[in-house]
Write an enzyme that holds these catalytic residues in place. Structure first.
Site: not given
Ligand code: TYM
Length: 329
Positions: A111, A194, A197
């Site tokens: 980040k 990967k 967004k």
């Molecule tokens: P975020 O919003 O970036 O992504 C949400 C979920 O999608 C998965 N993900 C992926 N998995 C595989 N390949 C990819 N290219 C890919 N991009 C995203 C992420 O691993 C995630 O599971 N910090 C988290 C949100 C969060 C959270 C939590 C998740 C906040 N509190 C508590 C689980 C439990 C996040 O930014 O995810």
């Protein structure tokens, strides 16, 4: 029975990475486990979204959750910002988190590289808020993609540390989980890294057919194999990886064989991939549109979810406050 907690940041629409990393198994899990799925709208603030966009983003993710099969009668779906107990636990966990360990987290370092002009404290303590999200319901399993593994490690560490410090067994150590399968990383269409967004390399669950075709046809490849059995370059391997998730095994094998004997035409591979993505995404997109059109239903789901989530969170906070030594006069 497991207690399952998972979240998705409301930074934008959901893409295939979110689906295969975290969402795809929700619908199957929700009937056998106690599931909490939430929208991490506080986490989205680390990038300072425009206030006028915030609610729409949250609404979209809520509609997408429902479109992917989460049943609000079986699971608890809620907004992170509707559960103030989470922020209380976040504050309390901050007191047992060390700046050194947070600074060393790979995701924090990424980040800092990506947004050097906005290295706010929320970024540093991002995993602490995530830990609070998870352990507030005493979760045992957390469906996530591979990228979240470092955060799960911190969550486990904080749960352990809290238990040791307060001589309790308040929190289980939750596991990163993908329904018995390996954690996954869905690659983007830009040849490396990967799907994300903010990367401009994603196929979204709300993308229409024209958009999907355009994106896939533009995906990065290479100049093609020049000798049988040649090792695949990363961009081509990535297309095969995505294909492995949405196409029939026979289709993937057909193109692999063509790659191996050097007859492959990437244009054909992409056309097939685009069509398979369209078939995969079409019903989800259509359900997203139905959900978005039903504002009253979304409002009801969010309100009922908030109530259920707060009831669970309040119980944990009560226990935590007692363990720490807070007492009413
Ligand atoms: P975020 O919003 O970036 O992504 C949400 C979920 O999608 C998965 N993900 C992926 N998995 C595989 N390949 C990819 N290219 C890919 N991009 C995203 C992420 O691993 C995630 O599971 N910090 C988290 C949100 C969060 C959270 C939590 C998740 C906040 N509190 C508590 C689980 C439990 C996040 O930014 O995810």
């Amino acid at each position: 029975m497991d207690i399952v907690v998972s979240g998705i940041r409301s930074t934008g629409n959901l893409h295939l990475g979110n689906y295969f990393g975290a969402l795809r198994n929700f619908a199957r899990m929700q009937h056998e486990n106690r599931c909490f799925f939430f929208i991490a709208d506080y986490h989205s603030l680390t990038t300072h979204p425009i206030p006028a966009d915030l609610h729409g983003n949250v609404k979209h993710v809520l509609a997408e959750y429902l479109a992917c099969g989460i049943d609000p009668l079986a699971a608890t779906i809620y907004l992170q910002s509707d559960v103030p107990e989470v922020t209380e636990l976040y504050l309390l966990l901050n007191m047992i988190s060390y700046t050194g360990e947070l600074e060393r987290t790979t995701t924090f370092k990424d980040k800092v590289r990506n947004q050097p002009d906005n290295v706010n404290a929320g970024l540093l303590t991002y995993p602490v808020l995530m830990a609070a999200d998870i352990i507030i319901h005493k979760a045992t399993r957390v469906p996530v993609g591979k990228d979240q593994q470092p955060h799960l490690e911190i969550t486990r560490k904080l749960a352990r540390r809290f238990n040791t410090l307060y001589k309790s067994e308040c929190f289980p150590e939750p596991e990163a989980y993908n329904f018995g399968e390996k954690l996954v990383k869905i690659p983007g269409l830009d040849g490396s890294g990967k799907m994300g967004k903010s990367e401009g390399n994603a196929v979204y669950l709300a993308d229409d057919e024209k958009t999907i075709r355009k994106k896939v046809m533009r995906a990065v490849t290479d100049s093609g194999p020049s000798a049988p059995g040649q090792k695949m370059s990363e961009p081509v391997r990535n297309l095969f990886t995505i294909m492995g998730f949405v196409s029939q095994p026979g289709t993937v094998q057909h193109f692999k064989d063509q790659y191996d004997d050097c007859t492959i035409r990437y244009g054909d591979l992409k056309k097939q991939l685009a069509e398979d993505l369209i078939i995969f995404i079409r019903p989800i997109r259509s359900r997203i549109e139905d959900m978005l059109a039903n504002e009253a239903y979304l409002a009801r789901v969010a309100a009922e979810g908030a109530e259920k989530a707060r009831a669970s969170a309040a119980q944990t906070i009560k226990e935590v406050r007692e363990l720490i030594g807070f007492k009413p006069f």
